[in-house]
Design a protein around this motif. Structure first.
Motif, PDB file in Angstrom:
ATOM      1  N   VAL A 116       0.818  -1.223   0.000  1.00 32.51           N
ATOM      2  CA  VAL A 116       0.000   0.000   0.000  1.00 32.51           C
ATOM      3  C   VAL A 116       0.852   1.273   0.000  1.00 32.51           C
ATOM      4  N   SER A 140       3.657   1.308  -1.883  1.00 39.36           N
ATOM      5  CA  SER A 140       4.523   1.228  -3.067  1.00 39.36           C
ATOM      6  C   SER A 140       4.015   2.143  -4.181  1.00 39.36           C
ATOM      7  N   TYR A 196       0.321   2.892  -5.758  1.00 40.11           N
ATOM      8  CA  TYR A 196      -0.772   2.471  -4.896  1.00 40.11           C
ATOM      9  C   TYR A 196      -0.954   3.367  -3.685  1.00 40.11           C
ATOM     10  N   ALA A 232      -4.193   5.493  -3.703  1.00 40.61           N
ATOM     11  CA  ALA A 232      -5.415   4.681  -3.677  1.00 40.61           C
ATOM     12  C   ALA A 232      -5.647   4.058  -2.302  1.00 40.61           C
ATOM     13  N   TYR A 233      -4.585   3.684  -1.631  1.00 43.31           N
ATOM     14  CA  TYR A 233      -4.741   3.005  -0.347  1.00 43.31           C
ATOM     15  C   TYR A 233      -4.366   3.896   0.839  1.00 43.31           C
ATOM     16  N   LEU A 289      -3.195   7.084   1.310  1.00 48.94           N
ATOM     17  CA  LEU A 289      -3.720   8.441   1.432  1.00 48.94           C
ATOM     18  C   LEU A 289      -5.220   8.417   1.711  1.00 48.94           C
ATOM     19  N   ARG A 290      -5.928   7.544   1.016  1.00 48.34           N
ATOM     20  CA  ARG A 290      -7.372   7.427   1.244  1.00 48.34           C
ATOM     21  C   ARG A 290      -7.657   6.989   2.682  1.00 48.34           C
TER      22      ARG A 290
END
Lengths: 482, 95
Positions: free
Chosen positions: A362, A364, A367, A370-371, A373-374
């Protein structure tokens, strides 16, 4: 007179001060109990250190210069570095790591006169909810055959419940103090982030980790927390606020207090015993004069998912240090990369590897947004939900601590199912708030269930009288004699 | 999103953990189960929401820029798997 090991910290403290008992005999009684126990609660027992410390306490007590915890025998979760005493984090990768320094929290306890009995078993790197991921074998819950004590502070909770120590330290990243406390009918406090120093505690997820006590009573937990908490310049996130006298706050009652009941803390299906217990807690507080207020924390259902991004991400970074160079295990390889890879493959257990890989993934390239920061944005929303509830003059929130009682060893083989154990505790860590689990009743099968109180930041003292009302109404729960 | 076997191997290498063939297959299933579980975060409207960067509102303290610790090479090296003459020893990295 009952056994010395049956004395609470408050009772032992008074008897020691009155010279009715000696620290050395109290320590000896616990060491004997540990020796006779088959719970696997301790990874390392330190009888020599315990005797030395207890003798020093007796000298002080005789001279009338006893301190707040003089002569009180404690167990320490094996995640706290203890100078000269092997510290394992429940992992093979630390090998025979013997710290050359002492964690701030444990140093605070020794400075208050406490006695070290030994280091308590835990899930590997505090990653687990059942103590089954420990490289030193699972801990047994004194409440039944082949039952887990919860985790990750499973050794701490089991040892306190079985009277193998007067009290214990734990750490809580997503529920690791409160959930095992609930599963063993002990009291566990996860203080506000920053209340206790993290210095010298093996790091799991640095923005979530917090140390706290596990004890037999709310009063004992209050006594321990006061000594554990401090400003520590070695931890930049430790806060510069006076430490209240939590014990003095105990008897304040709940008259006029507003207790929020978050409707989202209802799992589907909600076990009837848990539902009844929660309602019972509401009734106890109402009868004692509190006002019950329904509240909504709409992002609760996303807390666990956000946690399983944020915590592994931080863990993957924190655990990068175990590389076979500076301490712990080394397994040789063809070159230095091969050495790193072989060392970490041999040293980490399955759950730790899973979390490091998820965290690495998450974070890397490609990504991260998408993972990670969200998840951090969802975390803001979770914290905002709590802030909005507290803005409505809510003094504390009342919820169940865990979705069910202790389960059998090997009973939850699916990782995601295991993660659901922390559904009620994780949001509190995500928001950095204080929480306390109080034993409140038994399941249909006679196993302990806990209720959780969640407070405003740094208002642990405000939770104490509420926890005390629940404790007095619920009574004490003793595991069956083994 | 789900990960294929090659991604599992790449991430394991990034994390410096050697995984065998069977283990990689098992990890692929487990990682996909976890990634499936966290998928629900996509339902949340996070437009205009700032990411949380600190658990508690507090500005970091500054301290005087001075040496507060050090000068203990023996203690630093005490737990090293291999040490020599005040240094950590690692496999040869430069030919």
């Amino acid at each position: 007179m009952s056994a010395l090991t049956d004395l609470t910290i408050a009772e032992a403290r008074d008897k020691l001060a009155a010279k009715e008992i000696r620290a050395t005999e109290l320590t000896e009684a616990y060491l004997t109990a540990i020796e006779a126990s088959d719970l696997n609660a301790f990874i390392t027992v330190t009888p020599e250190r315990a005797h030395e410390m207890a003798e020093a306490s007796d000298t002080r007590l005789a001279a009338g210069t006893g301190r707040a915890l003089e002569g009180i025998p404690l167990g320490i979760k094996d995640l706290f570095c203890t100078e000269g005493v092997r510290t394992t984090a429940g992992s093979k990768i630390l090998g025979n790591f013997t710290p050359t320094y002492e964690s701030t929290v444990t140093q605070n306890l020794w400075d208050a006169g406490a006695v070290l009995l030994g280091k308590l078993n835990l899930d590997e790197f505090a990653m687990g909810s059942s103590n089954e991921t420990s490289a030193f074998g699972p801990v047994l819950n004194p409440w039944g055959e082949n039952l887990v004590p919860g985790g990750s502070s499973g050794g701490s909770a089991a040892a306190v419940a079985a009277h193998l120590c007067a009290g214990a330290t734990g750490t809580d990243t997503g529920g690791s103090i409160r959930q095992p406390a609930a599963l063993t009918a002990t009291v566990g406090i996860k203080p506000t982030y920053g209340r206790c120093s993290r210095w010298g505690i093996v790091a799991f997820a640095s923005s979530l980790d917090q140390a706290g006590p596990i004890a037999r009573t709310v009063k004992d937990a209050a006594i321990l927390l006061r000594e554990m908490a401090s400003l520590d310049l070695k931890d930049s996130t430790s806060v510069d606020r006076p430490v209240p006298d939590y014990e003095a706050a105990l008897e304040g009652g709940v008259k006029g207090k507003r207790i929020g009941i978050p409707k989202e803390y209802r799992v589907d299906p909600m076990p009837p015993a848990l539902d009844a217990l929660w309602q019972q807690g509401i009734d106890w507080l109402k009868d004692a004069g509190a006002e019950i207020v329904p509240v909504s924390l709409p992002h609760t259902k996303y807390a666990l998912a956000a946690y399983y991004i944020v915590a592994p991400a931080e863990a993957s970074s924190n655990l990068a240090r175990y590389d076979g160079v500076r301490y712990g295990l080394r397994v040789e390889g063809d070159d230095i990369i091969g050495m790193y890879e072989a060392t970490r493959a041999a040293g980490f257990g399955d759950e730790v590897k899973r979390r490091i890989l998820i965290g690495t993934y998450v974070l890397s390239a490609g990504y991260y947004d998408a993972y990670y920061l969200r998840a951090q944005k969802v975390r803001s929303l979770i914290a905002r939900d709590f802030n909005r509830a507290f803005e409505k003059d809510i003094d504390a929130l009342l919820t169940p601590t865990a979705p069910g009682p202790a389960f059998s060893i090997g009973g939850k083989p699916d990782p995601v199912e295991m993660y659901l154990n922390d559904v009620f505790t994780v949001p509190v860590n995500m928001a950095g708030l204080p929480g306390i689990s109080v034993p409140a009743g038994l399941s249909e099968t006679g196993l302990p269930l806990g209720l959780q109180l969640i407070g405003r930041p740094f208002e642990e003292d405000g939770l104490m009288p509420i926890a005390r009302v629940i404790e007095e109404a619920a009574g004490h729960f003793q595991p069956p004699a083994r | 999103m789900s990960v294929d076997l090659e991604t599992v191997r790449r991430v394991a290498h990034l994390a410096r953990i050697k995984v065998g063939d069977d283990e990689a297959v098992r990890l692929q299933d487990e990682l996909n189960a976890i990634l499936g579980f966290v998928e629900q975060l996509n339902e949340v409207d996070v437009d205009g929401v700032a990411p949380m960067t600190a658990a508690v509102d507090a500005s970091l303290r500054r301290r005087v820029d001075e040496v507060t610790d050090g000068g203990n090479p023996e203690r630093v090296l005490a737990n090293a798997p291999a040490a020599d003459d005040g240094f950590f020893v690692v496999p040869k990295v430069v030919e």
